[in-house]
Design an enzyme around this catalytic site. Structure first.
Site, PDB file in Angstrom:
ATOM      1  N   GLY A  12       0.783  -1.233   0.000  1.00 28.24           N
ATOM      2  CA  GLY A  12       0.000   0.000   0.000  1.00 28.24           C
ATOM      3  C   GLY A  12       0.810   1.277   0.000  1.00 28.24           C
ATOM      4  O   GLY A  12       0.373   2.299   0.541  1.00 28.24           O
ATOM      5  N   THR A  13       1.992   1.267  -0.636  1.00 24.77           N
ATOM      6  CA  THR A  13       2.798   2.488  -0.663  1.00 24.77           C
ATOM      7  C   THR A  13       2.122   3.587  -1.487  1.00 24.77           C
ATOM      8  O   THR A  13       2.194   4.766  -1.135  1.00 24.77           O
ATOM      9  CB  THR A  13       4.211   2.218  -1.209  1.00 24.77           C
ATOM     10  OG1 THR A  13       4.122   1.573  -2.480  1.00 24.77           O
ATOM     11  CG2 THR A  13       5.000   1.332  -0.246  1.00 24.77           C
ATOM     12  N   ASN A  14       1.469   3.213  -2.569  1.00 18.66           N
ATOM     13  CA  ASN A  14       0.749   4.223  -3.353  1.00 18.66           C
ATOM     14  C   ASN A  14      -0.481   4.730  -2.598  1.00 18.66           C
ATOM     15  O   ASN A  14      -0.833   5.910  -2.693  1.00 18.66           O
ATOM     16  CB  ASN A  14       0.351   3.670  -4.720  1.00 18.66           C
ATOM     17  CG  ASN A  14       1.462   3.822  -5.741  1.00 18.66           C
ATOM     18  OD1 ASN A  14       1.932   4.920  -5.994  1.00 18.66           O
ATOM     19  ND2 ASN A  14       1.894   2.713  -6.324  1.00 18.66           N
ATOM     20  N   ASN A 108      -5.524   3.432 -13.002  1.00 17.11           N
ATOM     21  CA  ASN A 108      -4.499   2.500 -12.538  1.00 17.11           C
ATOM     22  C   ASN A 108      -3.136   3.169 -12.635  1.00 17.11           C
ATOM     23  O   ASN A 108      -2.913   4.017 -13.495  1.00 17.11           O
ATOM     24  CB  ASN A 108      -4.522   1.247 -13.431  1.00 17.11           C
ATOM     25  CG  ASN A 108      -3.467   0.223 -13.024  1.00 17.11           C
ATOM     26  OD1 ASN A 108      -3.372  -0.151 -11.853  1.00 17.11           O
ATOM     27  ND2 ASN A 108      -2.676  -0.240 -13.974  1.00 17.11           N
ATOM     28  N   HIS A 110       0.780   2.185 -13.327  1.00 13.08           N
ATOM     29  CA  HIS A 110       1.609   1.092 -13.846  1.00 13.08           C
ATOM     30  C   HIS A 110       3.067   1.547 -13.844  1.00 13.08           C
ATOM     31  O   HIS A 110       3.372   2.666 -14.272  1.00 13.08           O
ATOM     32  CB  HIS A 110       1.172   0.720 -15.271  1.00 13.08           C
ATOM     33  CG  HIS A 110       1.960  -0.419 -15.842  1.00 13.08           C
ATOM     34  ND1 HIS A 110       1.735  -1.724 -15.456  1.00 13.08           N
ATOM     35  CD2 HIS A 110       2.989  -0.455 -16.726  1.00 13.08           C
ATOM     36  CE1 HIS A 110       2.592  -2.514 -16.098  1.00 13.08           C
ATOM     37  NE2 HIS A 110       3.361  -1.765 -16.877  1.00 13.08           N
ATOM     38  N   GLN A 179      10.188   8.587  -7.314  1.00 12.08           N
ATOM     39  CA  GLN A 179      10.294   9.725  -8.224  1.00 12.08           C
ATOM     40  C   GLN A 179       9.091   9.882  -9.153  1.00 12.08           C
ATOM     41  O   GLN A 179       8.839  10.985  -9.641  1.00 12.08           O
ATOM     42  CB  GLN A 179      11.580   9.597  -9.063  1.00 12.08           C
ATOM     43  CG  GLN A 179      12.850   9.694  -8.244  1.00 12.08           C
ATOM     44  CD  GLN A 179      14.108   9.673  -9.105  1.00 12.08           C
ATOM     45  OE1 GLN A 179      14.055   9.800 -10.323  1.00 12.08           O
ATOM     46  NE2 GLN A 179      15.252   9.507  -8.467  1.00 12.08           N
ATOM     47  N   GLU A 181       5.744   7.266  -9.319  1.00 11.06           N
ATOM     48  CA  GLU A 181       4.420   6.792  -8.898  1.00 11.06           C
ATOM     49  C   GLU A 181       3.807   7.652  -7.801  1.00 11.06           C
ATOM     50  O   GLU A 181       2.643   8.059  -7.885  1.00 11.06           O
ATOM     51  CB  GLU A 181       4.501   5.337  -8.415  1.00 11.06           C
ATOM     52  CG  GLU A 181       4.841   4.330  -9.491  1.00 11.06           C
ATOM     53  CD  GLU A 181       4.918   2.909  -8.948  1.00 11.06           C
ATOM     54  OE1 GLU A 181       4.008   2.522  -8.191  1.00 11.06           O
ATOM     55  OE2 GLU A 181       5.880   2.192  -9.286  1.00 11.06           O
TER      56      GLU A 181
END
Length: 208
Positions: A12-14, A108, A110, A179, A181
């Protein structure tokens, strides 16, 4: 106020980048209505709990068939009733019934510059392994709308990241997250929240 549902499978870093961007005012007029995971052990669910966000587990393993899972996922999403669904490291193929119900309302992230290193089989470290094996000098990340293909929907934002000598897939993955996402996913959500993203003839127009 843009209501978003964030779908996750792992750390869950994003998701954390989105939570932090909302807290810092980098994303405005937006709230996370729910975090949904197919993996009850995903650390992303703990991140949701810590942030006071509703967390839901709906796993294909809990249903007799994939069709039954698909119907339940759609039902849960309709109950949450988000304006936008954000796939943030979600490793389940989005069923067509969900894509139809939320047309042009699913995005999304990617970890490549689409159309390079995308499509079936390209996820997680596999993307970065393939990029290094090919010897490319620039990689990056892409935020795109989700359609019925794999990584084929209209592109919203992209950010390039340089490959460095001695990179391993893991090191490159971390750099692309830090850098690219974690920057462009919140930025895309904020643009959508303020009506600055539209699709014309299958291509996105993003206003300043």
């Amino acid at each position: 106020m843009l209501r978003i549902a964030v779908l996750v499978s792992g750390g869950g870093t994003n998701l954390q980048a989105i939570i932090d961007a909302i807290a810092a005012g980098k994303i405005t007029d937006t709230e996370i209505a729910a975090v949904i995971s197919n993996n009850r052990n995903a650390y992303a669910l703990e991140r949701a709990k810590q942030a006071g966000i509703k967390d839901i587990v709906v796993s294909p393993k809990d249903f007799e068939t994939r069709d039954v899972f698909n119907e339940n996922l759609l039902k849960i999403l309709q109950e949450v009733n988000p304006d936008l669904i954000v796939l943030a490291g979600y490793l389940v193929v989005i069923p067509e019934i969900v894509i139809d119900a939320f047309e042009n309302r699913i995005i999304n992230i990617h970890p490549s510059l689409i159309p390079a290193f995308c499509g079936t089989g390209y996820y997680g470290l596999k993307v970065h392994e393939a990029a290094l094996k090919r010897g490319v000098k620039v990689v990056g990340a892409t935020v795109h709308f989700v359609d019925k293909g794999t990584d084929t929907g209209p592109i919203i934002m992209q950010k390039a990241v340089a490959v460095q000598n001695g990179d391993t897939p893991k090191v490159l993955q971390q750099r692309v997250m830090e850098q690219a996402e974690w920057n462009i996913l919140p930025a895309a959500i904020d643009k959508i929240a303020h009506g600055k993203v539209r699709i014309e003839d299958g291509i996105t127009v993003v206003e300043d």
